[in-house]
Design a protein around this motif. Structure first.
Motif, short mmCIF file in Angstrom:
data_model
loop_
_atom_site.label_atom_id
_atom_site.label_comp_id
_atom_site.label_asym_id
_atom_site.label_seq_id
_atom_site.Cartn_x
_atom_site.Cartn_y
_atom_site.Cartn_z
N ILE A 31 0.84 -1.26 -0.10
CA ILE A 31 0.12 0.07 0.01
C ILE A 31 0.99 1.34 -0.02
O ILE A 31 0.59 2.36 -0.72
CB ILE A 31 -0.98 0.05 1.11
N ARG A 32 2.11 1.26 0.75
CA ARG A 32 2.85 2.43 0.61
C ARG A 32 3.39 2.80 -0.76
O ARG A 32 3.55 3.98 -0.98
CB ARG A 32 4.05 2.27 1.69
N GLU A 33 3.79 1.64 -1.37
CA GLU A 33 4.39 1.78 -2.81
C GLU A 33 3.33 2.47 -3.65
O GLU A 33 3.52 3.31 -4.59
CB GLU A 33 4.79 0.34 -3.29
N MET A 34 2.10 1.79 -3.32
CA MET A 34 0.94 2.53 -4.59
C MET A 34 0.77 4.00 -3.86
O MET A 34 0.69 4.75 -4.94
CB MET A 34 -0.04 1.61 -4.38
N GLN A 35 0.74 4.14 -2.79
CA GLN A 35 0.74 5.70 -2.21
C GLN A 35 1.70 6.52 -2.74
O GLN A 35 1.49 7.44 -3.17
CB GLN A 35 0.58 5.69 -0.90
N ASP A 36 3.00 6.18 -2.33
CA ASP A 36 3.99 6.93 -3.05
C ASP A 36 3.96 7.10 -4.43
O ASP A 36 4.12 8.13 -5.05
CB ASP A 36 5.26 6.19 -2.63
N TYR A 37 3.51 6.17 -5.27
CA TYR A 37 3.54 6.27 -6.79
C TYR A 37 2.38 7.52 -6.97
O TYR A 37 2.64 8.34 -7.93
CB TYR A 37 2.93 5.13 -7.26
N ILE A 38 1.31 7.47 -6.35
CA ILE A 38 0.39 8.41 -6.54
C ILE A 38 0.62 9.94 -6.18
O ILE A 38 0.65 10.90 -6.98
CB ILE A 38 -1.03 8.03 -5.82
N MET A 39 1.39 9.88 -5.04
CA MET A 39 2.00 11.05 -4.67
C MET A 39 2.90 11.77 -5.43
O MET A 39 2.93 12.96 -5.76
CB MET A 39 2.56 10.95 -3.01
N THR A 40 3.93 10.82 -6.02
CA THR A 40 4.84 11.54 -6.90
C THR A 40 4.36 11.84 -8.25
O THR A 40 5.18 12.46 -8.90
CB THR A 40 6.08 10.50 -6.96
N HIS A 41 3.28 11.27 -8.61
CA HIS A 41 2.89 11.49 -10.02
C HIS A 41 1.75 12.59 -9.99
O HIS A 41 0.99 12.87 -11.08
CB HIS A 41 2.25 10.24 -10.55
N VAL A 42 1.14 13.10 -8.90
CA VAL A 42 -0.05 14.10 -9.00
C VAL A 42 0.25 15.38 -8.48
O VAL A 42 -0.23 16.38 -9.00
CB VAL A 42 -1.10 13.33 -7.88
#
Length: 368
Positions: free
Chosen positions: A241-252
């Motif tokens: 979940i942290r990896e998915m959250q980080d991906y969203i955070m860094t691309h938004v």
């Protein structure tokens, strides 16, 4: 079109292993657990085994675990028995009871349902009621011991301890459907010393005379199994979940902040200028410049993505989120903020597709 479900904070999918554990109690073990015959005893044994499992996971005694229909019932039950005061991000089931007594125990959610933020309370050393609804299954919660984060010497409870100690709480509630159990079943923990004078919300002889009504045997069995699985797989799921959250955070966002292991890290990415995003513990808030959240939810739904505009309990209202405003959002910002909540079943492929759809929504709809 295969839909993408990103509203796990409202309700998580039923784990297939949980359904398997429940099935015998939906088809074969059908006795009333209050009955003394063999069929009734089988049902009773299943309930008590589930109670022991949940108590062991929470580091408490089985006699302190009471089964309810969910956290709202548990919170309401507490409000009938204690003078208390709420934090700004407390659940409506506590806020609407209108029991605002500053001399009573403090009631608060461990993780805010709309932001995923951890509660930091200086007065946690006193009596408290903890709403564990978003935290249970995401944290290894210990209701026996109490821990203090040594990094700042205050009563900050850190999310990333292997074991989250909450030994000072008088009561705690949670719902099963937040971590892969069926809807309509939950737990209220009542510390032993408070039970003597505890008044039932629903009268009857079940649950040691404190909560009447025939128990939901299959649901209780399923909840215990779901919690066992969640804690057993906690490290793996939390990392995913942290990896998915980080991906969203860094691309938004062009200036996002994410709290990971008590460290605030800022990124400056230009994929979506002027869009605010904050993420905590698998719950991500995205604030549009002009598009209101209720409209955004409908647009995403048409695109095959399930998200929310705040917690499910507040859906359908035009009122801005208290939790968001307590976190520093202005009223108008809160009305333009959507909630994306991640679950263990989500995939990185889904997250990448969500980002593409988000870009489309911003380009086409986030305009004056």
């Amino acid at each position: 079109m295969r839909r993408i479900y990103l509203d796990n904070a409202a309700s998580a999918p039923l784990d297939k292993r949980v359904l398997k554990a429940m099935k015998p109690y939906l088809t074969k073990v059908y006795g009333n657990p209050s009955s003394v015959h063999k069929e009734g005893r089988e049902a009773r044994m299943a309930i008590e085994k589930a109670r022991e499992t949940i108590a062991r996971i929470l580091y408490r005694r089985p006699a302190e675990i009471f089964f309810t229909s969910g956290a709202s019932e548990g919170n309401s039950w507490v409000s009938k028995n204690f003078k208390y005061h709420c934090t700004d991000n407390s659940h409506d089931s506590m806020m609407l009871a209108n029991n605002d007594n500053k001399d009573g125990l403090v009631s608060y959610p461990l993780l805010a349902s709309e932001t995923g933020e951890m509660s930091y309370l200086a007065d946690i050393f006193g009596q408290c009621h903890i709403d564990l609804t978003q935290a249970i299954g995401k944290l290894d919660v210990n209701l026996y011991d109490y821990k203090i984060d040594a990094s700042n010497g205050t009563s900050l409870i850190t999310l990333y301890d292997d074991l989250l100690g909450l030994g000072k709480c008088a009561t705690a509630s949670f719902s099963g459907h937040k971590f892969g159990a069926p809807k309509g079943v939950g737990v209220l923990f009542i510390r032993k010393k408070y039970q003597k004078d505890f008044v039932p919300l629903i009268y009857g002889h079940q649950e040691n005379g404190l909560r009447g009504g025939t128990e939901n045997v299959a649901g209780i069995v399923g909840m215990a199994e779901a919690l066992r699985i969640a804690i057993e797989e906690l490290p793996k799921n939390r990392q995913h979940i942290r990896e998915m959250q980080d991906y969203i955070m860094t691309h938004v966002n062009y200036s996002a902040k994410i709290k990971t292991d008590n460290i605030s890290t800022s990124w400056n990415w230009a994929d979506f200028q002027y869009v605010r995003v904050e993420g905590h513990n698998g719950i991500i808030n995205i604030t549009f410049n002009h598009l209101d959240a209720q409209t955004a939810v409908q647009i995403f739904d048409r695109e095959g993505v399930a998200i929310s505009a705040g917690s499910a309990c507040n859906s359908g209202t035009d009122e801005p989120s208290r939790a968001l405003m307590a976190s520093g959002y202005k009223e108008e910002e809160a009305k333009r903020t959507i909630r994306v909540s991640l679950g263990k079943q989500n995939t990185m492929h889904e997250i990448k597709k969500f980002i593409k759809i988000l870009r489309k929504v911003i380009d086409n709809y986030d305009k004056e």
